[in-house]
Motif scaffolding. Structure first.
Motif, mmCIF file in Angstrom:
data_model
loop_
_atom_site.group_PDB
_atom_site.id
_atom_site.type_symbol
_atom_site.label_atom_id
_atom_site.label_comp_id
_atom_site.label_asym_id
_atom_site.label_seq_id
_atom_site.Cartn_x
_atom_site.Cartn_y
_atom_site.Cartn_z
ATOM 1 N N SER A 439 1.007 -1.075 0.143
ATOM 2 C CA SER A 439 0.106 -0.064 0.028
ATOM 3 C C SER A 439 0.851 1.310 -0.082
ATOM 4 O O SER A 439 1.779 1.358 1.081
ATOM 5 C CB SER A 439 -0.978 0.081 1.207
ATOM 6 N N VAL A 440 0.648 2.240 -0.770
ATOM 7 C CA VAL A 440 1.332 3.311 -1.028
ATOM 8 C C VAL A 440 0.436 4.608 -0.373
ATOM 9 O O VAL A 440 -0.719 4.699 -0.756
ATOM 10 C CB VAL A 440 1.554 3.832 -2.470
ATOM 11 N N HIS A 441 1.275 4.955 0.457
ATOM 12 C CA HIS A 441 0.492 6.202 1.196
ATOM 13 C C HIS A 441 1.079 7.694 0.937
ATOM 14 O O HIS A 441 2.610 7.637 0.976
ATOM 15 C CB HIS A 441 0.532 6.170 2.712
ATOM 16 N N ASN A 449 -3.879 19.190 9.295
ATOM 17 C CA ASN A 449 -5.129 18.489 8.697
ATOM 18 C C ASN A 449 -5.259 18.108 7.281
ATOM 19 O O ASN A 449 -6.322 18.068 6.735
ATOM 20 C CB ASN A 449 -6.299 19.381 8.960
ATOM 21 N N ASN A 450 -3.945 17.580 6.853
ATOM 22 C CA ASN A 450 -4.043 17.281 5.450
ATOM 23 C C ASN A 450 -4.424 15.744 5.119
ATOM 24 O O ASN A 450 -4.338 14.914 6.115
ATOM 25 C CB ASN A 450 -2.506 17.127 5.051
ATOM 26 N N GLU A 451 -5.233 15.442 4.484
ATOM 27 C CA GLU A 451 -5.611 14.160 4.051
ATOM 28 C C GLU A 451 -4.783 13.223 3.498
ATOM 29 O O GLU A 451 -4.202 13.557 2.651
ATOM 30 C CB GLU A 451 -7.034 14.260 3.217
ATOM 31 N N GLU A 452 -4.789 12.315 3.941
ATOM 32 C CA GLU A 452 -3.945 11.106 3.590
ATOM 33 C C GLU A 452 -4.721 10.216 2.655
ATOM 34 O O GLU A 452 -5.631 9.719 2.771
ATOM 35 C CB GLU A 452 -3.371 9.994 4.554
ATOM 36 N N TYR A 453 -3.860 9.844 1.436
ATOM 37 C CA TYR A 453 -4.449 9.077 0.316
ATOM 38 C C TYR A 453 -3.603 7.790 0.383
ATOM 39 O O TYR A 453 -2.523 7.428 0.547
ATOM 40 C CB TYR A 453 -4.348 9.804 -1.094
ATOM 41 N N GLN A 454 -4.343 6.715 -0.098
ATOM 42 C CA GLN A 454 -3.690 5.346 -0.049
ATOM 43 C C GLN A 454 -4.112 4.719 -1.427
ATOM 44 O O GLN A 454 -5.091 4.577 -2.051
ATOM 45 C CB GLN A 454 -4.235 4.625 1.158
ATOM 46 N N VAL A 455 -3.154 3.899 -2.089
ATOM 47 C CA VAL A 455 -3.098 3.167 -3.136
ATOM 48 C C VAL A 455 -2.565 1.528 -3.006
ATOM 49 O O VAL A 455 -1.501 1.598 -2.301
ATOM 50 C CB VAL A 455 -2.717 3.717 -4.450
#
Length: 1185
Positions: A439-441, A449-455
């Protein structure tokens, strides 16, 4: 009691092994709000239990509190302050205190305790001296601010006033009420306010008693001190005042506007109608109605007030402790309620949590993704509002796995473009063969408060291109490897930035003029998300709207304003701007128009300094500042706005003191152009123009997130004729963040969308004011949270109340229709919008009126008449009427007097007498009739007309028969004339008889009834001193019933030796004379004023007949008698007068017919039967024409 002593004697927590050995950490006691006097000591409790050792520290206003000689933390964790300080200039001990308990598993924070000092201010409101009539009511009031609330008492002439008297009531709010005031109440009153250590006294106010009159008139109840809107905290006591006057003394009652019953257990009436509610609860919230009613009547008045109960937060759902493996996901749920709505936040080990890539807070949940060992801690949900705070805790336990792979290593990133970065890594060194996925974060490196995205990727690759990044931004990346037993630790973090790109949008520009020949162009920096790099250049373009040539100015990227000079006055210029990064120029803004001031506008107000700010995706805040050095006077402001490419809305007129306006109901992701100018009575000032864009309601990243549900249970209730109270419930998701609401309001059927009213609030209720009376409105509500907007709620329709009648009923008339019964009628009050549901009729004889004893009648609003029965003869009655509706009662009309005469008076005085409200001395012959009466009258008139028509037909039929008989007698010539006085043989005889006929005129007229009958107006023949007079406008309707041919033949056959007639076409001049062929010289002119005199006499006779009941008109039985009478009473004119066509004569007869019209057949016949002319026209056979 024993357990409490044991707890106090125990050593500090955690000092004894095995005591309170709980892994869970919680509080046994928490600090509470306290108010103390300066220099007093105070204890703030804090006791925690759990596995020791436990350390307790204190926070004041969120910062760590340091100990000193005055402030100490006791061994049991409580805080002790020996002397509380609060002087100005010194460190005050007032504030919010919390204790923090820490053990090896984590930390928890207590609720907030507010420490305040007791204070009392000077009196804000002092009692005011007053004068009241004896028997009236007096009221004094005072107001003071204190902490805690002061106890207020009253002094009368410097002596404490007892409050046990029935007539005297002292309210806790600082109001003194005195009913049935008398001379013994006169004196000086003052208010005394006391708290624990202070006492203050107000200024004195005097009460003067005025002696009352012997008789007190009736007057409507009036509320002189009604309830006021009040907001109280839970469990407090509230007093709703209601003080009314009136005669008789009104009765005061209370009810709720929502028709719910009033809580009888905690509610009682204080004094003469004040409502006191003790131990206030949430169910007491509502609108309370005070009603003052005159005893025995329906006369009342009302006053309303809203009671709002504030409640501290309380939890509806608590978070639960969780145990999760490493790299798992934990979700905590927490919901709270309170008034106002509590603000939600999350704490980790006593510190506030901010959203980042792994930890997200939305709605009422805390979600932790990719759990790491550091996430093992205590988590607290905190709900707080103005009434207090409350916390709930839960623990997250992270379970470690021994057989998991090591983290990927050698992670590196490479920039590909302005939106893409290549990320590469190497497989884990340990258990890499068991890896099933990666999983790439990634998340932005700057900001909170930055949002983290995951692939998530398969195990067959070790590189990946992330291509949805923002230009010129730094990103942080890490990789996690997964196997069936769990996840690896996070890899090392790597940071990389994307390349710049051209700006995504141009700046928002603002245009103002300082003089008629310049424009100041200013703009704000482009937001970072749209800048996509560092702006190095601005290109400014402008031109006249009437020209096509464009002038361009290039400016540095650090400049944010530019002055265009040397422009034409009173001209429209178009301006646009473009920004550029090192990559190139971005998109240009649209042309923004601005008109330079007129050259003569040297005294016009200068342009205000305009600031626009989007509040949410549908609302823009417009703020401005006016130049304080501007010498021009300002009468107000004009605001215009329009969406790009749409028609402009406005002007919106604003007052001089307004410096803020909110534009609502806008569309998301639209550019709006706003212009503002000041104006005065002479001219408009210089205008300021600015553009702004509304954000999207759903961001690009959250495009898959559904919008929040709309508010539900929208409820509307009309408060007054111009306001409606709205209440709704927030959706069930109960977000932890602040929610704003937009209310849409407009009249039903509104066509102009610009007149729709949009209102903003953060509460779940609102009083919408400024509405039109008796108008149906539609309402809808939507909510906004985190740039998300819900759909509109279902529409609710509700109408405002009508206005109470402003005026009395008009046209009040009273008519005596029987000896003891009168009819009173009226018309509704003036005003097209007045709604009347009931009329109140008050009437009384003069004796009863003086005693204040009225008789009352009520009629529905559709009825405008009533019967006054059982009246007593010989009395004078006074009548007045008022109109009312559900809002209230209007004023009474002017009193109308009705005289009921005794029965033994003459008949002439017994006629129905009636007076109206406009003039009580004028008796009118008309009064108001309802529909049934009009129907009866119409039927009666129809029957009467039918009978009259039948009688006319019978008379005409008889007239024909008699005329036929008379014609036969004339042809035979042997029938003697019936009256010797009417016999005529020759012209000379006639000449001799004329003086005698004139002299005997009075004696001749009484003899006529033997030859004439009174037809009661059946013909237009009138007899005066000259003889029979024929009215020239004989009704044409008689022609329908006559045989004109037969009558012409009969008239032609009539030959009279001494009676001749003449007819002149085109005129209606009728002249009577005697002129025999044997005596042509005997002619006498007829007086010219004869026609006018004739008409005057005819009018006089008509009026006289109307008065006496007689028609005053006579019809003939035979033509012969008419001829003879005409000869006797006539004076012969000259023949010249017959042919001259005297216009005066025509004019004199125009009242009876149009001389321009030829005579009808009937008119010709009627003229032929009269001896009217001295001239003679003969046919060939010698018969007169």
């Amino acid at each position: 009691m024993l357990p409490l002593l044991l707890l106090l004697l125990l050593p500090p927590l955690g000092s004894v092994p095995g005591v309170w050995s709980f892994s869970e950490l919680s509080f046994m006691k928490e600090p509470q709000d306290v108010t103390v006097t300066r220099k007093d000591s105070v204890f703030l409790d804090c006791q925690a239990h759990g596995e020791g050792p436990i350390k307790v520290t204190w926070l004041k206003n969120g910062a760590k509190l340091s100990e000193n000689k005055r402030i100490q933390v006791l061994s049991n964790g409580s805080l002790y302050i020996s002397e509380v300080e609060g002087r100005r200039g010194e460190q005050s001990d007032e504030g919010f205190y919390q204790c923090l308990a820490v053990n090896k598993y984590g930390a928890i924070l207590s609720q907030k305790a507010h420490l305040t000092l007791s204070t009392i201010s000077a009196f804000e409101v002092h009692p005011v001296s007053t004068e009241v009539q004896e028997g009236g009511v007096a009221r004094f009031s005072c107001k003071i601010s204190s902490n805690p609330p002061a106890v207020i008492t009253w002094e009368f002439n410097r002596t404490t006033l007892p409050i046990t008297m029935d007539r005297v009531t002292a309210l806790p709010s600082g109001v003194l009420q005195i009913y049935d005031a008398g001379p013994k109440d006169a004196g000086n009153y003052r208010c005394v306010a006391a708290i624990v250590a202070h006492k203050r006294k107000s200024m004195e106010a005097s009460l003067t008693i005025i002696p009352a009159n012997e008789s007190r008139p009736f007057y409507m109840p009036t509320i002189i001190a009604g309830p006021q809107n009040v907001t109280v905290s839970l469990h407090q006591t509230v007093v709703l005042e209601c003080m009314a006057t009136g005669y008789p003394k009104p009765i005061i009652s209370w009810s709720r506007l929502d028709h719910k019953s009033i809580d009888v257990f905690n509610t009682r009436v204080l004094g003469n109608g004040n409502l006191i509610i003790s131990d206030v609860k949430l169910q007491h919230t509502g609108v309370y109605v005070c009603r003052a009613t005159t005893p025995g009547t329906r006369n009342f008045t009302v006053a309303m007030a809203t009671l709002t109960v504030l409640a501290p937060p309380s939890f509806v759902e608590w978070p639960e402790s969780l145990t999760r493996p490493r790299a798992g996901t934990a979700r905590f749920v927490c919901q709270a309620e309170g008034i106002p709505s509590p603000k939600m936040s999350w704490l980790k080990n006593g510190r506030r949590i901010h959203s980042n890539g792994r930890i997200k807070m939305y709605n009422s949940k805390l979600v932790i993704n990719q759990i790491i060992p550091e996430d093992d801690a205590f988590y607290q949900c905190m709900a707080e509002n103005s009434q207090g705070s409350v916390l709930s805790r839960a623990r997250l336990t992270v379970v470690m796995s021994e057989d998991r792979p090591s983290a990927p290593y050698n992670v590196h990133a490479e920039t590909m473009s302005s939106s893409a970065i290549l990320l590469a890594w190497e497989r884990p060194l340990y258990n890499s063969d068991k890896v099933i996925a990666y999983s790439v974060h990634y998340m932005k490196a700057e900001g909170l408060n930055n949002e983290e995205y995951q692939v998530v990727l398969g195990n067959d690759t070790t590189h990946y291109i992330i291509d949805d990044l923002e230009p010129a931004s730094n990103y942080t990346f890490y990789i996690v490897a997964y196997m069936p037993m769990g996840a690896s630790q996070m890899s090392d973090h790597v940071t990389q930035n994307t390349l710049e790109d051209v700006p995504l949008r141009p700046p928002e520009i603002s245009l103002t003029s300082r003089s008629p020949t310049d424009i100041l162009v200013s703009w704000l920096p482009i937001p970072a998300k749209y800048r996509r790099g560092q702006v190095v250049l601005y290109r400014l373009s402008f031109r006249l709207s009437t020209e096509s040539s464009i002038q361009v100015v290039e400016l540095s990227g650090t400049v944010h304003e530019y002055l265009l000079e040397g422009l034409k006055p009173d001209s429209v210029y178009l301006v646009r701007i473009t920004a550029a990064t090192r990559v190139g120029l971005g998109e240009s803004s649209v042309w923004t128009s601005h008109r330079t001031p007129k050259a003569t506008s040297v005294k016009a107000p200068k342009s205000p300094e305009l600031h626009l700010e989007p509040l949410n995706c549908t609302t823009i805040s417009v703020r401005w500042l006016q130049d304080t050095e501007d010498p021009a006077t300002i009468q107000g402001y004009k605001l215009f706005y329009k969406e790009e490419g749409q028609q402009e809305n406005g002007p919106i007129f604003l007052d001089t003191g307004d410096l803020l306006y909110t534009l609502s109901g806008l569309d998301p992701r639209r550019k709006y152009h706003v212009r503002l100018l000041a104006y005065n009575h002479m001219e408009d000032g210089y205008q300021a123009d600015q553009t702004v864009s509304t954000p999207g309601c759903v961001s690009v990243r959250d495009r898959m997130v559904p919008p929040p549900p709309p508010p539900h249970h929208l409820y509307a209730k009309a408060n007054t004729s111009s306001s409606i109270f709205l209440h709704w419930r927030r959706p069930a998701f109960t977000t932890a963040q602040v929610i704003n609401y937009t209310i849409r309001c407009n009249p039903v059927g509104l066509q102009n969308a610009s007149l729709v009213l949009y209102l903003q609030t953060s509460e779940t209720h609102m009083l919408v004011q400024g509405l039109e009376p008796n108008t149906k409105y539609e309402f809808a509500v939507r909510l906004h949270v985190d740039q998300l907007s819900s759909p509109w709620s279902p529409v609710v329709y509700h109408s405002t109340l009508p206005e109470a009648p402003m005026g009395p009923p008009v046209g009040v008339k009273v008519t005596l229709i029987e000896d003891d019964t009168a009819l009173v009628s009226w018309k509704p009050p003036d005003g097209p919008e007045t709604v009347v549901t009931r009329y109140t009729i008050l009437y009384a004889s003069r004796k009863a009126w003086i005693a204040g004893e009225w008789q009352v009648l009520h009629r529905e609003g559709a009825i405008t008449m009533a019967l006054l029965e059982n009246l007593v003869a010989g009395n004078v009655y006074i009548v007045k009427i008022s109109a009312s509706n559900e809002v209230g009662e209007g004023p009474f009309s002017n009193s109308v007097e009705l005289v009921v005469l005794p029965k033994d008076t003459s008949e002439s005085n017994q006629r129905p007498k009636r007076l109206d409200s406009s003039d009580a001395k004028v008796y009118s012959g008309y009064y108001h009739l309802d529909q049934k009466s009009m129907t009866g009258i119409a039927v009666g008139v129809g029957i009467a007309l039918t009978c009259i028509l039948i009688c006319i037909l019978i008379l005409i039929y008889r007239s024909k028969a008699r005329k036929s008989s008379a014609s036969k007698t004339a042809l035979n010539g042997t029938q003697p004339l019936p009256r010797t006085s009417a016999s005529v043989a020759t012209g000379s005889d006639v000449g001799k008889n004329l003086p005698r006929a004139t002299a005997n005129e009075e004696s001749l007229l009484p003899m006529m009834p033997s030859s004439f009958i009174d037809a009661k107006g059946g013909t237009d023949l009138i007899i005066n001193s000259y003889g029979p007079i024929i009215k020239s406008n004989t009704k044409k309707k008689w022609l329908f019933f006559q045989d004109t041919k037969k009558m012409n033949v009969e008239q032609t056959q009539r030959r009279f030796t001494q009676s001749i007639c003449f007819y002149q076409p085109g005129t209606t001049v009728l002249i009577s004379s005697e002129d025999s062929p044997s005596s042509p010289g005997q002619t006498t002119s007829f007086p010219r004023p004869f026609a006018a005199a004739l008409d005057t006499e005819h009018s006089a006779n008509s009026e006289g007949s109307h008065e006496t009941g007689d028609s005053g008109r006579f019809s003939h039985e035979s033509n012969d008698e008419i001829h003879l009478s005409s000869v006797i009473s006539s004076t012969p004119p000259t023949s010249n007068s017959l042919t001259s066509g005297d216009p005066d004569g025509d004019g004199a007869l125009k009242k009876h017919g149009d001389p321009a019209e030829p005579l009808s057949d009937e008119q010709t016949i009627s003229s032929a039967t009269q001896p009217l002319s001295a001239g003679l026209h003969l046919a060939a056979d010698g018969f007169p024409i």
